[in-house]
Motif scaffolding. Structure first.
Motif, PDB file in Angstrom:
ATOM      1  N   GLN A 105       0.823  -1.212   0.000  1.00 36.42           N
ATOM      2  CA  GLN A 105       0.000   0.000   0.000  1.00 36.42           C
ATOM      3  C   GLN A 105       0.853   1.255   0.000  1.00 36.42           C
ATOM      4  O   GLN A 105       0.536   2.225  -0.684  1.00 36.42           O
ATOM      5  N   ALA A 106       1.936   1.238   0.785  1.00 35.76           N
ATOM      6  CA  ALA A 106       2.796   2.413   0.842  1.00 35.76           C
ATOM      7  C   ALA A 106       3.411   2.679  -0.525  1.00 35.76           C
ATOM      8  O   ALA A 106       3.454   3.826  -1.000  1.00 35.76           O
ATOM      9  N   VAL A 107       3.878   1.607  -1.186  1.00 38.43           N
ATOM     10  CA  VAL A 107       4.476   1.774  -2.518  1.00 38.43           C
ATOM     11  C   VAL A 107       3.421   2.277  -3.502  1.00 38.43           C
ATOM     12  O   VAL A 107       3.658   3.204  -4.285  1.00 38.43           O
ATOM     13  N   LEU A 108       2.234   1.661  -3.415  1.00 36.20           N
ATOM     14  CA  LEU A 108       1.139   2.054  -4.295  1.00 36.20           C
ATOM     15  C   LEU A 108       0.801   3.533  -4.098  1.00 36.20           C
ATOM     16  O   LEU A 108       0.608   4.280  -5.074  1.00 36.20           O
ATOM     17  N   ALA A 109       0.758   3.963  -2.834  1.00 31.05           N
ATOM     18  CA  ALA A 109       0.425   5.359  -2.544  1.00 31.05           C
ATOM     19  C   ALA A 109       1.485   6.285  -3.120  1.00 31.05           C
ATOM     20  O   ALA A 109       1.161   7.331  -3.702  1.00 31.05           O
ATOM     21  N   ALA A 110       2.758   5.904  -2.980  1.00 30.46           N
ATOM     22  CA  ALA A 110       3.829   6.739  -3.531  1.00 30.46           C
ATOM     23  C   ALA A 110       3.664   6.858  -5.036  1.00 30.46           C
ATOM     24  O   ALA A 110       3.772   7.960  -5.601  1.00 30.46           O
ATOM     25  N   VAL A 111       3.373   5.738  -5.700  1.00 32.34           N
ATOM     26  CA  VAL A 111       3.203   5.766  -7.154  1.00 32.34           C
ATOM     27  C   VAL A 111       2.011   6.646  -7.529  1.00 32.34           C
ATOM     28  O   VAL A 111       2.100   7.486  -8.431  1.00 32.34           O
ATOM     29  N   ILE A 112       0.908   6.477  -6.783  1.00 32.35           N
ATOM     30  CA  ILE A 112      -0.295   7.273  -7.083  1.00 32.35           C
ATOM     31  C   ILE A 112       0.013   8.764  -6.959  1.00 32.35           C
ATOM     32  O   ILE A 112      -0.304   9.561  -7.845  1.00 32.35           O
ATOM     33  N   LEU A 136      -0.053  11.221 -10.116  1.00 28.37           N
ATOM     34  CA  LEU A 136      -1.106  12.242 -10.167  1.00 28.37           C
ATOM     35  C   LEU A 136      -0.521  13.645 -10.260  1.00 28.37           C
ATOM     36  O   LEU A 136      -0.989  14.457 -11.043  1.00 28.37           O
ATOM     37  N   TRP A 137       0.526  13.914  -9.468  1.00 30.48           N
ATOM     38  CA  TRP A 137       1.087  15.264  -9.515  1.00 30.48           C
ATOM     39  C   TRP A 137       1.829  15.506 -10.818  1.00 30.48           C
ATOM     40  O   TRP A 137       1.849  16.635 -11.320  1.00 30.48           O
ATOM     41  N   LEU A 138       2.443  14.443 -11.390  1.00 29.30           N
ATOM     42  CA  LEU A 138       3.087  14.608 -12.693  1.00 29.30           C
ATOM     43  C   LEU A 138       2.050  14.943 -13.750  1.00 29.30           C
ATOM     44  O   LEU A 138       2.237  15.864 -14.548  1.00 29.30           O
ATOM     45  N   LEU A 139       0.941  14.179 -13.746  1.00 30.14           N
ATOM     46  CA  LEU A 139      -0.132  14.458 -14.703  1.00 30.14           C
ATOM     47  C   LEU A 139      -0.680  15.861 -14.485  1.00 30.14           C
ATOM     48  O   LEU A 139      -0.975  16.583 -15.438  1.00 30.14           O
ATOM     49  N   ALA A 140      -0.804  16.244 -13.204  1.00 24.98           N
ATOM     50  CA  ALA A 140      -1.406  17.534 -12.897  1.00 24.98           C
ATOM     51  C   ALA A 140      -0.531  18.683 -13.365  1.00 24.98           C
ATOM     52  O   ALA A 140      -1.029  19.760 -13.690  1.00 24.98           O
ATOM     53  N   SER A 141       0.797  18.455 -13.400  1.00 26.33           N
ATOM     54  CA  SER A 141       1.678  19.579 -13.722  1.00 26.33           C
ATOM     55  C   SER A 141       2.019  19.639 -15.204  1.00 26.33           C
ATOM     56  O   SER A 141       2.831  20.455 -15.602  1.00 26.33           O
ATOM     57  N   LEU A 179       6.121  19.720   1.711  1.00 29.29           N
ATOM     58  CA  LEU A 179       4.846  19.730   2.430  1.00 29.29           C
ATOM     59  C   LEU A 179       3.729  19.181   1.565  1.00 29.29           C
ATOM     60  O   LEU A 179       2.891  18.398   2.042  1.00 29.29           O
ATOM     61  N   VAL A 180       3.711  19.560   0.277  1.00 29.82           N
ATOM     62  CA  VAL A 180       2.657  19.049  -0.608  1.00 29.82           C
ATOM     63  C   VAL A 180       2.790  17.538  -0.750  1.00 29.82           C
ATOM     64  O   VAL A 180       1.804  16.795  -0.656  1.00 29.82           O
ATOM     65  N   GLY A 181       4.025  17.067  -0.951  1.00 28.32           N
ATOM     66  CA  GLY A 181       4.235  15.628  -1.084  1.00 28.32           C
ATOM     67  C   GLY A 181       3.837  14.888   0.176  1.00 28.32           C
ATOM     68  O   GLY A 181       3.161  13.849   0.125  1.00 28.32           O
ATOM     69  N   LEU A 182       4.236  15.451   1.327  1.00 29.83           N
ATOM     70  CA  LEU A 182       3.912  14.822   2.606  1.00 29.83           C
ATOM     71  C   LEU A 182       2.409  14.705   2.791  1.00 29.83           C
ATOM     72  O   LEU A 182       1.881  13.639   3.114  1.00 29.83           O
ATOM     73  N   PHE A 183       1.717  15.826   2.542  1.00 25.59           N
ATOM     74  CA  PHE A 183       0.265  15.819   2.727  1.00 25.59           C
ATOM     75  C   PHE A 183      -0.384  14.799   1.801  1.00 25.59           C
ATOM     76  O   PHE A 183      -1.209  13.998   2.236  1.00 25.59           O
ATOM     77  N   SER A 184      -0.001  14.816   0.515  1.00 29.18           N
ATOM     78  CA  SER A 184      -0.660  13.899  -0.424  1.00 29.18           C
ATOM     79  C   SER A 184      -0.389  12.456  -0.035  1.00 29.18           C
ATOM     80  O   SER A 184      -1.293  11.619  -0.075  1.00 29.18           O
ATOM     81  N   PHE A 185       0.861  12.174   0.321  1.00 28.83           N
ATOM     82  CA  PHE A 185       1.214  10.783   0.641  1.00 28.83           C
ATOM     83  C   PHE A 185       0.443  10.279   1.858  1.00 28.83           C
ATOM     84  O   PHE A 185      -0.151   9.191   1.832  1.00 28.83           O
ATOM     85  N   ILE A 186       0.419  11.082   2.921  1.00 28.80           N
ATOM     86  CA  ILE A 186      -0.295  10.642   4.126  1.00 28.80           C
ATOM     87  C   ILE A 186      -1.780  10.525   3.844  1.00 28.80           C
ATOM     88  O   ILE A 186      -2.440   9.567   4.276  1.00 28.80           O
ATOM     89  N   TRP A 187      -2.296  11.480   3.083  1.00 28.55           N
ATOM     90  CA  TRP A 187      -3.741  11.479   2.828  1.00 28.55           C
ATOM     91  C   TRP A 187      -4.141  10.246   2.034  1.00 28.55           C
ATOM     92  O   TRP A 187      -5.116   9.566   2.371  1.00 28.55           O
ATOM     93  N   VAL A 188      -3.391   9.961   0.969  1.00 33.60           N
ATOM     94  CA  VAL A 188      -3.720   8.791   0.151  1.00 33.60           C
ATOM     95  C   VAL A 188      -3.630   7.525   0.996  1.00 33.60           C
ATOM     96  O   VAL A 188      -4.504   6.664   0.953  1.00 33.60           O
TER      97      VAL A 188
END
Lengths: 74, 277
Positions: free
Chosen positions: B53-60, B64-69, B111-120
């Motif tokens: 799950q942790a690996v999956l969350a990192a990939v997600i 997502l942020w790559l696609l978003a940017s 901070l953005v990475g941290l928030f997204s990772f924990i949230w996912v």
């Protein structure tokens, strides 16, 4: 002596945990009571108050979380 | 009640429904055993569900942020608007507000990475099929805490040199006899209690939340389907319905913990960067 009827099992730690959580429960309640009062008096300051309130909430809640951890560990 | 078996991947049914362990039947109370996973994906033992799950969350998060940017427009479309909303929530609501105009920019990515990772990861605790919050295994929380700990200490040392330790151990204007009391207290508070509570808070909230969900769902299901008597069935159904309220609470708590972890990280960095105590 024979025991009859249901036997209550469990950890005494959880009673201690329950007692410990009273404190932080009151603390969190006071924090948000103050935020509500402050919002009622000055609605436009809500954003600034909420930011501080969450940090205060996290600090108070740390005690309850420490108690949870210790109730498992000790 | 058996396990949900995806071909080749023995998975535990998200909700443990084994009733008793062989002997008298009855209900298997949710306990810390429900948080232990060993292997199950064909690899070594440590490749277990939380790890995947942790690996999956990192990939997600990365994808997502790559696609978003990509292909950003001056006038944002619907998706870009949504992404910018989340980005600005952390950039303006956390980084800018806590760290200040001068040096917030450097810490926004973390901070953005941290928030997204924990949230996912936290939302995975509520997501059907996964149904297990990664951070309710404390090792994963310690990983993030270690990263934050290194970052806020290194940020302080890089800004102030060795004066950082004086800043964080000794508030200005304390008379010298009090130093013997203040310095140990400040050391405990800044270098021990801070990371300890940061990790325990994330872990404890998710562990407790998941336990409550397990109690309501498995207890309700057991009362409804396995126990006899009308009262038990009604209580089980009520408990299952009430578990939706618990899920809603968990949704709040999961998001809140991701936010609080991010805010506190920013707060700790800000206090290391500050000129005086």
């Amino acid at each position: 002596m024979e025991t009859t009827g249901p036997i209550i099992e469990g950890s005494l730690n959880l009673i201690g945990y329950g007692l410990a959580v009273i404190g932080s429960g009151i603390g969190v309640g006071l924090i948000f009571a103050s935020v509500i009062q402050g919002t009622a008096r000055q609605p436009e300051a809500r954003g600034a108050m909420m930011g501080t309130a969450w940090i205060g909430f996290a600090v108070v809640e740390a005690l309850a979380i420490l108690a949870l951890a210790f109730s498992f560990v000790l | 009640m058996g396990g949900l078996t995806v071909p080749g991947v023995p998975m535990r049914f998200p909700v443990p429904m084994e009733t008793g362990h062989g002997e008298e039947g009855g209900w298997h109370t949710p306990s810390l055993e429900d948080f232990e996973f060993v292997g199950g994906f064909g690899g070594p033992d440590w490749v277990n569900k939380p790890f995947i799950q942790a690996v999956l969350a990192a990939v997600i998060v990365i994808v997502l942020w790559l696609l978003a940017s990509r292909r950003l427009k001056v006038v944002p479309g619907k998706l870009q608007f949504l992404n910018e909303y989340f980005y600005n929530f952390i950039r303006n609501g956390v980084a800018l507000e806590v760290l200040g105009q001068h040096d917030f920019r450097r810490y926004v990515p973390y901070l953005v990475g941290l928030f997204s990772f924990i949230w996912v990861n936290n939302l995975m605790g509520l997501f059907p099929l996964l149904m297990f919050p990664t951070f309710s295994n404390i090792g994963y929380a310690w990983g993030l805490v270690f990263l934050t700990y290194v970052i806020y200490n290194v940020a302080g040392v890089a800004r102030h040199g060795m004066k950082y330790f004086k800043n964080s151990l000794l508030p200005a204007g304390v008379p010298w006899p009090l130093w013997f009391v203040i310095i140990p207290i400040e050391f405990l508070s800044n270098f021990v209690i801070r990371p300890l509570t940061l990790g325990l808070r994330l872990f404890g909230n998710l562990l407790a939340g998941h336990l409550v969900v397990l109690v309501f769902v498995t207890g309700g299901a057991y009362l409804l389907f396995q126990a006899d008597g009308a009262v038990n069935k009604v209580a089980g159904g009520a408990s299952l319905i009430f578990s939706f309220a618990i899920f809603a609470l968990e949704l709040l708590v999961s998001s809140l913990q991701a936010y609080i972890f991010t805010v506190l990280t920013a707060q700790y960095v800000a206090s290391s960067l500050a000129e005086d105590h």
